[in-house]
Scaffold this active site. Structure first.
Site, PDB file in Angstrom:
ATOM      1  N   SER A  28       0.859  -1.196   0.000  1.00 16.71           N
ATOM      2  CA  SER A  28       0.000   0.000   0.000  1.00 16.71           C
ATOM      3  C   SER A  28       0.887   1.235   0.000  1.00 16.71           C
ATOM      4  O   SER A  28       1.988   1.225   0.560  1.00 16.71           O
ATOM      5  CB  SER A  28      -0.876   0.015   1.252  1.00 16.71           C
ATOM      6  N   TYR A  54      -1.522  -0.268  10.267  1.00 12.95           N
ATOM      7  CA  TYR A  54      -1.730  -0.794   8.913  1.00 12.95           C
ATOM      8  C   TYR A  54      -0.547  -0.406   8.014  1.00 12.95           C
ATOM      9  O   TYR A  54      -0.001  -1.250   7.282  1.00 12.95           O
ATOM     10  CB  TYR A  54      -3.033  -0.230   8.345  1.00 12.95           C
TER      11      TYR A  54
HETATM   12  P1  NAP Z   1     -11.658  -5.633   0.681  1.00 10.34           P
HETATM   13  O1  NAP Z   1     -12.521  -5.059  -0.373  1.00 10.34           O
HETATM   14  O2  NAP Z   1     -11.959  -5.308   2.111  1.00 10.34           O
HETATM   15  O3  NAP Z   1     -11.624  -7.245   0.485  1.00 10.34           O
HETATM   16  C1  NAP Z   1     -10.890  -7.971   1.400  1.00 10.34           C
HETATM   17  C2  NAP Z   1     -10.813  -9.429   0.967  1.00 10.34           C
HETATM   18  O4  NAP Z   1      -9.917 -10.089   1.855  1.00 10.34           O
HETATM   19  C3  NAP Z   1     -12.129 -10.165   1.046  1.00 10.34           C
HETATM   20  O5  NAP Z   1     -12.154 -11.144   0.049  1.00 10.34           O
HETATM   21  C4  NAP Z   1     -12.068 -10.799   2.438  1.00 10.34           C
HETATM   22  O6  NAP Z   1     -12.848 -11.994   2.553  1.00 10.34           O
HETATM   23  C5  NAP Z   1     -10.600 -11.144   2.495  1.00 10.34           C
HETATM   24  N1  NAP Z   1     -10.080 -11.281   3.855  1.00 10.34           N
HETATM   25  C6  NAP Z   1     -10.130 -10.390   4.871  1.00 10.34           C
HETATM   26  N2  NAP Z   1      -9.526 -10.901   5.963  1.00 10.34           N
HETATM   27  C7  NAP Z   1      -9.089 -12.130   5.627  1.00 10.34           C
HETATM   28  C8  NAP Z   1      -8.404 -13.151   6.311  1.00 10.34           C
HETATM   29  N3  NAP Z   1      -8.047 -13.013   7.603  1.00 10.34           N
HETATM   30  N4  NAP Z   1      -8.130 -14.295   5.640  1.00 10.34           N
HETATM   31  C9  NAP Z   1      -8.494 -14.464   4.357  1.00 10.34           C
HETATM   32  N5  NAP Z   1      -9.154 -13.531   3.654  1.00 10.34           N
HETATM   33  C10 NAP Z   1      -9.444 -12.373   4.286  1.00 10.34           C
HETATM   34  O7  NAP Z   1     -10.117  -5.225   0.463  1.00 10.34           O
HETATM   35  P2  NAP Z   1      -9.404  -4.554  -0.827  1.00 10.34           P
HETATM   36  O8  NAP Z   1      -9.617  -3.078  -0.761  1.00 10.34           O
HETATM   37  O9  NAP Z   1      -9.753  -5.280  -2.041  1.00 10.34           O
HETATM   38  O10 NAP Z   1      -7.868  -4.787  -0.442  1.00 10.34           O
HETATM   39  C11 NAP Z   1      -7.119  -5.865  -0.962  1.00 10.34           C
HETATM   40  C12 NAP Z   1      -5.656  -5.635  -0.632  1.00 10.34           C
HETATM   41  O11 NAP Z   1      -5.227  -4.402  -1.200  1.00 10.34           O
HETATM   42  C13 NAP Z   1      -5.385  -5.524   0.878  1.00 10.34           C
HETATM   43  O12 NAP Z   1      -4.150  -6.165   1.183  1.00 10.34           O
HETATM   44  C14 NAP Z   1      -5.274  -4.032   1.110  1.00 10.34           C
HETATM   45  O13 NAP Z   1      -4.489  -3.706   2.228  1.00 10.34           O
HETATM   46  C15 NAP Z   1      -4.626  -3.602  -0.209  1.00 10.34           C
HETATM   47  N6  NAP Z   1      -4.863  -2.178  -0.488  1.00 10.34           N
HETATM   48  C16 NAP Z   1      -6.128  -1.698  -0.682  1.00 10.34           C
HETATM   49  C17 NAP Z   1      -6.295  -0.337  -0.930  1.00 10.34           C
HETATM   50  C18 NAP Z   1      -7.657   0.288  -1.126  1.00 10.34           C
HETATM   51  O14 NAP Z   1      -7.767   1.518  -1.132  1.00 10.34           O
HETATM   52  N7  NAP Z   1      -8.713  -0.496  -1.339  1.00 10.34           N
HETATM   53  C19 NAP Z   1      -5.183   0.515  -0.995  1.00 10.34           C
HETATM   54  C20 NAP Z   1      -3.916  -0.026  -0.803  1.00 10.34           C
HETATM   55  C21 NAP Z   1      -3.766  -1.362  -0.552  1.00 10.34           C
HETATM   56  P3  NAP Z   1     -14.398 -11.957   2.995  1.00 10.34           P
HETATM   57  O15 NAP Z   1     -15.155 -11.502   1.764  1.00 10.34           O
HETATM   58  O16 NAP Z   1     -14.717 -13.356   3.394  1.00 10.34           O
HETATM   59  O17 NAP Z   1     -14.508 -10.979   4.098  1.00 10.34           O
END
Ligand code: NAP
Length: 364
Positions: free
Chosen positions: A259, A273
């Site tokens: 991130s 985080y």
């Molecule tokens: P999201 O929409 O909240 O989706 C999270 C996903 O991870 C869901 O499929 C969830 O499963 C799964 N998950 C959560 N906790 C878990 C665990 N303990 N074990 C296995 N699966 C788990 O997140 P996102 O925004 O797509 O983010 C994905 C990645 O990108 C993350 O690493 C995040 O830190 C990184 N990121 C995101 C952003 C942003 O702005 N969105 C920016 C920078 C980095 P369930 O559906 O079962 O809950």
């Protein structure tokens, strides 16, 4: 047609890297004592000593789960580990690693005729957000896709149905990446379903509600590190065990989701985080160098603010709208834009890229 070779026989103790020449290894550990089979499908492999040749020690017979029978020879080659390889006609079926010190895994290769061209990918947190976009793009690109989730089974199953309806091959696997037993079981499920792993994305990650460091509980910080950091390490470990040529794998590619927070620190919001993503950057660089000569490339994609549910899960559903004017491109990224970068790094087009951290952050 799938063959899933699980040893039902004794574990054979041949220490990795043992400096046995082939003859010593053969004497210490005769291959015909091994018996491989899978009760559910009835697939099995049997060895018979030839008794006539030191090099061609055994013939073998593989019976696949569609009753196809393959006959071949097991040969010993001289080498530091003195491991056998099996051949049928001129095509090699496996090389080394048959006699492993752990029960249960022959080289996880697909055998001839087993949809051999289809690469496979496991995405943690693949059911929603960025992970789901990665799964969709990977499926369109021809990967068989394993979709991990932790609690929202309906979302994972809906995505599987969507990919299958479009002609893809996918399955959902539940598992908390912060739980070691779950991680091991998740990778074993991929072994059983696909028999190979070519690509892995460490995507699952969490944020927490806004807090200053002087307001954070130990429980909060530990949960953040367990899921985002320990989980990524455990999953990387299991992926390397399957991909590395050191473990008789055929190589592969790993992408970790970092991130922009790792660079920015997220003061007043979630420094825990941000620090967890700093660890992901270091994991990426270190692991990339560690496995560079083992056929595995390891890279990270570092998104900026991306439109997904993660912001609402951290109690800030308005975060994207509030922040986007502060960004050089004046908008948040989409999950698809992040996924495109991940697919690129997994692909052969990125064959000379390893240990890289690619910002997909709209200039921030
Ligand atoms: P999201 O929409 O909240 O989706 C999270 C996903 O991870 C869901 O499929 C969830 O499963 C799964 N998950 C959560 N906790 C878990 C665990 N303990 N074990 C296995 N699966 C788990 O997140 P996102 O925004 O797509 O983010 C994905 C990645 O990108 C993350 O690493 C995040 O830190 C990184 N990121 C995101 C952003 C942003 O702005 N969105 C920016 C920078 C980095 P369930 O559906 O079962 O809950």
């Amino acid at each position: 047609m799938k063959a899933r070779w699980l040893s039902t026989a004794r574990p054979v103790a041949l220490a990795a890297g043992a400096a046995l020449v082939a003859a010593d290894a053969q004497a210490a550990c005769p291959i015909q004592l091994a018996a491989y089979g899978e009760a559910k499908s009835g697939a099995e492999i049997d060895f018979s000593p030839t008794g006539t040749s030191a090099t061609i020690a055994n013939t073998f017979r593989m019976i696949l789960d569609n009753n196809t029978v393959l006959d071949g020879i097991a040969m010993w080659t001289e080498g530091s580990a003195g491991r056998p390889h099996g051949s049928r006609n001129v095509s090699r079926l496996w090389s080394g690693g048959l006699l492993k010190s752990t029960v249960g895994r022959l080289c996880p290769e697909r055998l001839p005729g087993m949809n051999a061209d289809k690469k496979t990918l496991l995405v943690t947190g693949g059911s929603r957000g960025i992970g789901a976009a990665i799964c969709r793009q990977a499926s369109r690109a021809g990967y068989g896709v394993a979709i991990n989730y932790v609690s929202n089974r309906a979302a994972a199953e809906a995505l599987v149905a969507e990919l299958e309806a479009a002609g893809g091959e996918a399955f959902a696997v539940r598992g908390d990446v912060g739980n070691e037993a779950d991680v091991v079981a998740m990778f074993e499920a991929v072994d059983r379903a696909f028999g190979r792993l070519d690509a892995f994305v460490n995507n699952a990650g969490i944020v927490d509600v806004k807090a200053r460091v002087d307001e954070m509980s130990a429980e909060r910080i530990e949960r953040m590190m367990r899921i985002n950091v320990v989980g990524s390490f455990l999953c990387a470990r299991e992926a390397v065990k399957r991909m590395s040529t050191r473990h008789c794998g055929k190589g592969g590619a790993i992408v970790n989701l970092s991130s922009a927070a790792a660079r920015l620190g997220s003061p007043g919001e979630y420094v825990d985080y941000a620090a967890s993503k700093g660890a992901i950057d270091t994991l990426t660089v270190g692991l990339a160098r560690e496995v560079a000569l083992e056929g595995i490339r390891v890279n990270a994609v570092s998104p900026g603010i991306t439109e997904t549910d993660i912001h609402a899960s951290g109690g800030q559903p308005e975060r994207v709208a509030r922040m986007q004017d502060l960004l050089p491109l004046k908008r948040a990224g989409t999950a698809d834009e992040v996924a495109s970068a991940v697919l690129y790094l997994l692909s052969d087009a990125a064959s000379y890229i390893t240990g890289a951290i690619l910002n997909v952050s709209g200039g921030r």
